[in-house]
Design an enzyme around this catalytic site. Structure first.
Site, PDB file in Angstrom:
ATOM      1  N   HIS A  17       0.843  -1.204   0.000  1.00 56.89           N
ATOM      2  CA  HIS A  17       0.000   0.000   0.000  1.00 56.89           C
ATOM      3  C   HIS A  17       0.878   1.254   0.000  1.00 56.89           C
ATOM      4  CE1 HIS A  17      -3.096  -2.527   2.465  1.00 56.89           C
ATOM      5  NE2 HIS A  17      -3.589  -2.389   1.247  1.00 56.89           N
ATOM      6  N   LYS A  41     -16.251  -5.977   7.019  1.00 52.57           N
ATOM      7  CA  LYS A  41     -15.312  -6.747   6.204  1.00 52.57           C
ATOM      8  C   LYS A  41     -14.613  -7.834   7.021  1.00 52.57           C
ATOM      9  CE  LYS A  41     -11.629  -6.459   2.895  1.00 52.57           C
ATOM     10  NZ  LYS A  41     -10.547  -5.715   2.302  1.00 52.57           N
ATOM     11  N   ARG A  92      -2.281  -5.828  -8.033  1.00 52.00           N
ATOM     12  CA  ARG A  92      -1.193  -6.780  -7.786  1.00 52.00           C
ATOM     13  C   ARG A  92      -1.228  -7.824  -8.899  1.00 52.00           C
ATOM     14  NH1 ARG A  92      -3.294  -7.766  -1.825  1.00 52.00           N
ATOM     15  NH2 ARG A  92      -5.148  -7.768  -3.118  1.00 52.00           N
ATOM     16  N   SER A 130      -3.156  -7.486   3.287  1.00 46.56           N
ATOM     17  CA  SER A 130      -3.378  -7.321   4.729  1.00 46.56           C
ATOM     18  C   SER A 130      -3.787  -8.648   5.358  1.00 46.56           C
ATOM     19  CB  SER A 130      -4.457  -6.275   4.985  1.00 46.56           C
ATOM     20  OG  SER A 130      -4.054  -5.034   4.479  1.00 46.56           O
TER      21      SER A 130
END
Ligand code: PNS
Length: 163
Positions: A17, A41, A92, A130
Site C-alpha cells: 500500500h 469486512k 497486484r 493485509s
C-alpha cells in the site's frame, strides 16, 4: 490542484500500500488516503479506524502532500467531498482485476466525473495483502519489510492478546 484519492480498508497498511501511496504522491499535487471504516469486512477489522489512520500517518509523515482521513460513505461521495477527480488503486496479480474492474465500473456509473486509475504493484509486493500479513503474524512469522515496524509490533501485541 490535481488531487487523487487512495482508498482502502488498510487493516493494516502494508509496504505494498505504502509503495502505491508514495508513487501516487509523486504524480499528483495532493493525495488523500481514505480509510474505510469497513465494519463488516471479514468479521470486522482487527485494528480500529484510529489505529489504521495512525499507522498510515506515521509511515507517510515524510510525504508532505499526503493526508489521511476516515470515511464511511460511498467512495465517490468521499471523492466529491474532497474535490478529488481521480481514484488510485493498486493492482497486484491478475486475481485483483475482476473485483477492481467491477468497483471501477460501478463507481463510474455513480459519477462519470471521477476516474479510477491503477498503479501496478512492484513484483516484490505482488502477493502481499493485509489478510496474508495477519495470517503470518498469527503464526509468529517474520513480517519485517512487509509492513512498517510499528505495525509489526502492534500485530504481535494484538494477536498475542487475542489468544
Ligand atoms: O482495501 P479494500 O477492502 O480493497 O478497499 C475497498 C474499498 C474501501 C475501496 C471499497 O470497499 C469501497 O469503496 N467502499 C466504500 C463503499 C462504496 O463506495 N462501495 C461501492 C464501490 S463499488
Amino acid at each position: 490542484m490535481n488531487r487523487a484519492l487512495c482508498p482502502g480498508t488498510f487493516d493494516p497498511v502494508t509496504s505494498g500500500h505504502l509503495d502505491i501511496i508514495e508513487r501516487a504522491s509523486a504524480l499528483f499535487d495532493e493525495v488523500v488516503v481514505g480509510v474505510a471504516l469497513s465494519p463488516d469486512k471479514g468479521g470486522g477489522p482487527l485494528f480500529t479506524i484510529d489505529e489504521r489512520i495512525g499507522f498510515i500517518s506515521d509511515a507517510t509523515a515524510h510525504l508532505s502532500n499526503v493526508t489521511v482521513q476516515p470515511f464511511d460513505t460511498l467512495l465517490v461521495e468521499f471523492a466529491q467531498s474532497n474535490d478529488a477527480r481521480v481514484i488510485i488503486k493498486g493492482l497486484r496479480a491478475v486475481t485483483d482485476f475482476e473485483r477492481e474492474f467491477q468497483m471501477a465500473q460501478l463507481n463510474y456509473r455513480l459519477d462519470t466525473n471521477i476516474e479510477t486509475m491503477f498503479i501496478m504493484s512492484i513484483p516484490e509486493f505482488a502477493y502481499l495483502s493485509s489478510s496474508a500479513v495477519k495470517e503470518i503474524a498469527r503464526h509468529g512469522g517474520d513480517l519485517h519489510g512487509l509492513v512498517p515496524d510499528a505495525v509489526c509490533a502492534a500485530l504481535a501485541e494484538r494477536l498475542t492478546q487475542s489468544h
